[in-house]
Motif scaffolding. Structure first.
Motif, short mmCIF file in Angstrom:
data_model
loop_
_atom_site.label_atom_id
_atom_site.label_comp_id
_atom_site.label_asym_id
_atom_site.label_seq_id
_atom_site.Cartn_x
_atom_site.Cartn_y
_atom_site.Cartn_z
N ASP A 130 0.86 -1.19 0.00
CA ASP A 130 0.00 0.00 0.00
C ASP A 130 0.89 1.24 0.00
O ASP A 130 1.56 1.54 1.00
N VAL A 131 0.91 1.95 -1.13
CA VAL A 131 1.79 3.11 -1.25
C VAL A 131 1.32 4.29 -0.40
O VAL A 131 2.07 5.25 -0.21
N LEU A 132 0.09 4.21 0.14
CA LEU A 132 -0.42 5.31 0.95
C LEU A 132 0.10 5.28 2.38
O LEU A 132 0.01 6.27 3.10
N PHE A 133 0.64 4.12 2.80
CA PHE A 133 1.08 3.98 4.18
C PHE A 133 2.51 3.46 4.23
O PHE A 133 2.97 2.74 3.34
N SER A 134 3.20 3.82 5.29
CA SER A 134 4.49 3.22 5.62
C SER A 134 4.30 2.41 6.90
O SER A 134 3.53 2.81 7.79
N ALA A 135 4.96 1.27 6.97
CA ALA A 135 4.77 0.36 8.09
C ALA A 135 6.07 0.17 8.86
O ALA A 135 7.15 0.06 8.26
N THR A 136 5.95 0.14 10.16
CA THR A 136 7.07 -0.19 11.04
C THR A 136 6.66 -1.41 11.86
O THR A 136 5.59 -1.42 12.47
N VAL A 137 7.50 -2.43 11.85
CA VAL A 137 7.14 -3.69 12.49
C VAL A 137 8.20 -4.07 13.52
O VAL A 137 9.40 -4.06 13.23
N ASP A 138 7.72 -4.38 14.70
CA ASP A 138 8.58 -4.93 15.76
C ASP A 138 8.19 -6.39 15.93
O ASP A 138 7.11 -6.69 16.45
N ALA A 139 9.03 -7.29 15.43
CA ALA A 139 8.69 -8.72 15.41
C ALA A 139 9.50 -9.47 16.45
O ALA A 139 10.72 -9.28 16.58
N THR A 140 8.82 -10.32 17.19
CA THR A 140 9.48 -11.19 18.17
C THR A 140 8.88 -12.59 18.04
O THR A 140 7.81 -12.78 17.45
N THR A 141 9.57 -13.56 18.60
CA THR A 141 9.10 -14.94 18.59
C THR A 141 9.11 -15.46 20.01
O THR A 141 10.13 -15.38 20.70
N THR A 142 7.98 -15.99 20.44
CA THR A 142 7.85 -16.54 21.77
C THR A 142 7.28 -17.95 21.68
O THR A 142 6.14 -18.14 21.25
N GLN A 143 8.10 -18.94 22.04
CA GLN A 143 7.69 -20.34 22.03
C GLN A 143 7.10 -20.74 20.68
O GLN A 143 6.06 -21.39 20.61
N GLY A 144 7.77 -20.34 19.61
CA GLY A 144 7.32 -20.70 18.27
C GLY A 144 6.19 -19.87 17.73
O GLY A 144 5.73 -20.10 16.61
N ILE A 145 5.71 -18.88 18.50
CA ILE A 145 4.62 -18.02 18.05
C ILE A 145 5.21 -16.69 17.59
O ILE A 145 5.99 -16.07 18.31
N ALA A 146 4.86 -16.27 16.39
CA ALA A 146 5.33 -15.00 15.85
C ALA A 146 4.44 -13.88 16.36
O ALA A 146 3.22 -13.91 16.17
N VAL A 147 5.05 -12.90 17.01
CA VAL A 147 4.32 -11.75 17.57
C VAL A 147 4.76 -10.50 16.82
O VAL A 147 5.95 -10.18 16.78
N LEU A 148 3.80 -9.82 16.23
CA LEU A 148 4.09 -8.65 15.41
C LEU A 148 3.40 -7.42 15.99
O LEU A 148 2.18 -7.42 16.18
N ASP A 149 4.19 -6.40 16.28
CA ASP A 149 3.66 -5.09 16.69
C ASP A 149 3.81 -4.16 15.50
O ASP A 149 4.92 -3.73 15.18
N ILE A 150 2.71 -3.87 14.84
CA ILE A 150 2.73 -3.13 13.57
C ILE A 150 2.23 -1.71 13.79
O ILE A 150 1.19 -1.51 14.43
N GLU A 151 2.97 -0.75 13.28
CA GLU A 151 2.56 0.66 13.32
C GLU A 151 2.47 1.18 11.90
O GLU A 151 3.40 1.00 11.10
#
Length: 392
Positions: A262-283
């Motif tokens: 999406d060219v209208l938005f820029s995304a910043t992602v803070d990605a972590t992994t906990t016990q095989g689960i992908a956790v994404l904090d998206i701004e």
């Protein structure tokens, strides 16, 4: 897991080196899998794990197909060269006379390897070669025409066509039974066991994919928080997303690859992994291009409003009367400003910050100036006095 192996083959020009990509899995008697023409080793993925339960399975990309390099320069592509090359491949992998299964072209090569006593058993699925002279000519003419068409089409055009069912049918309909289906992706598109992808979104729930069935693309709605479209172009949003996976009743690690389309938005992602689960904090925030264009629009609106204000002040203080070109310019600016505002990228709704900072103020100033200039102009216009009675 894909690997490559290089080995020496005989050729009319002497020994040459060939390089072939392959996947190897399982334990037991060796089984070599050969795909058909226009395909690659991923054709065997739906049954690879089933076979690997009892065999040392080797699925290869034939020379010149998939990730394998073509045969060395000067080596013709024929049964007399490819079958011995596959025998040399088995030797390089430490395999002696494997079982072999092949489909179409792979079936023809499997039969040739059996004729050369390179394998211990053959399973040929719809093998090529069992045709009449007319059928052979038709098959070769069709394949040569497809090859010429593929070479003539620009690569971007091929990629665009391959993204749609109709395009895939046009490109490969003569050799694939269901060309409209999505092509197999590298690494496989069907799980060996039932796969459940767990998401943190309540709107979609868990995604379940049956074993040995093609995985389809699914949209997963995600709730965005912390922002409002009425804050345009300063609106920003956040989302917390988690993905987990269960394969055959056991949790398996998850790896997530994100791309912003999406060219209208820029995304910043803070990605972590906990016990095989992908956790994404998206701004998410407006992209720089959108933000700068919105600022430009607001400045332009104020510039137009100020120019109309200066022009109106000049006409009123100099008592110019009803100057119709100036009045036409002001009126045109008043209505054109609305069309200009509607070009804002992302189609922000009426009542957003863009309007309160610039658009509504600019419209108010221009409308006020236009009305003031008309009233002042009427008062400044010279009045004609009718002649007195009896005057000549």
């Amino acid at each position: 897991m894909t690997a490559t192996v290089s080995f020496t083959i005989d050729s009319p020009l002497g020994p040459r080196t060939a390089t072939v990509a392959y996947e190897r899995k399982g334990a037991g008697e060796p089984l070599l899998l050969l795909h058909g023409i226009g395909h690659h080793r991923q054709a065997w993925h739906p049954v690879l794990d089933i076979l690997a339960a009892e065999h040392d399975v080797i699925a290869v990309d034939l020379p010149g197909f998939g990730a394998s390099e073509p045969l060395p320069a000067g080596v013709p592509y024929s049964l007399g060269t490819v079958a011995p090359a596959l025998g040399a491949l088995c030797t390089a992998l430490g395999v002696e006379r494997p079982h072999v299964a092949g489909n179409s072209l792979g079936g023809l090569l499997a039969l040739e390897m059996g004729r050369s006593n390179l394998v211990r058993s053959i399973t040929a699925l719809s093998p090529a070669g069992f045709w009449t002279e007319g059928e052979r000519r038709y098959a070769f003419a069709t394949l040569l025409a497809m090859r010429a068409g593929a070479k003539a089409l620009p690569l971007p055009a091929v990629r665009r066509l391959s993204r749609t069912a109709a395009g895939r049918a046009a490109l490969t309909g003569t050799i694939y039974a269901r060309p409209g289906r999505p092509p197999a992706a590298a690494g496989g598109v069907s799980p060996a066991e039932d796969l459940t992808v767990q998401t943190s979104t309540a709107t979609r729930g868990d995604l379940t994919f049956k074993a040995h069935q093609r995985i389809s693309t699914l949209d997963v709605p995600v709730a965005l928080t912390g922002g409002s479209i009425t804050d345009y172009p300063f609106d920003a949003y956040g989302a917390d997303v988690e993905f987990g996976a269960v394969l055959g009743g056991e949790k398996v690690p998850v790896r997530v690859t994100l791309s912003n389309n999406d060219v209208l938005f820029s995304a910043t992602v803070d990605a972590t992994t906990t016990q095989g689960i992908a956790v994404l904090d998206i701004e998410l925030a407006r992209s720089n291009s959108v933000f700068l264009f919105a600022i430009f629009m607001m400045l332009a609106m104020w510039a137009l409003a100020v120019s109309v204000l200066i022009g109106g002040w000049y006409l009123v203080t100099r008592r110019k009367g009803l100057t119709w070109p100036a009045l036409g310019w002001m009126a045109a600016t008043l209505f054109a400003l609305a069309a200009f505002r509607n070009t804002a990228p992302g189609a922000p709704p009426i009542g957003c910050l863009l309007d309160y900072i610039a658009f509504l103020w600019a419209e108010t100033v221009i409308a006020f100036c236009l009305i003031t200039v008309v009233i002042a102009g009427i008062r400044a216009e010279p009045r004609t006095t009718p002649p007195a009675d009896g005057a000549p």
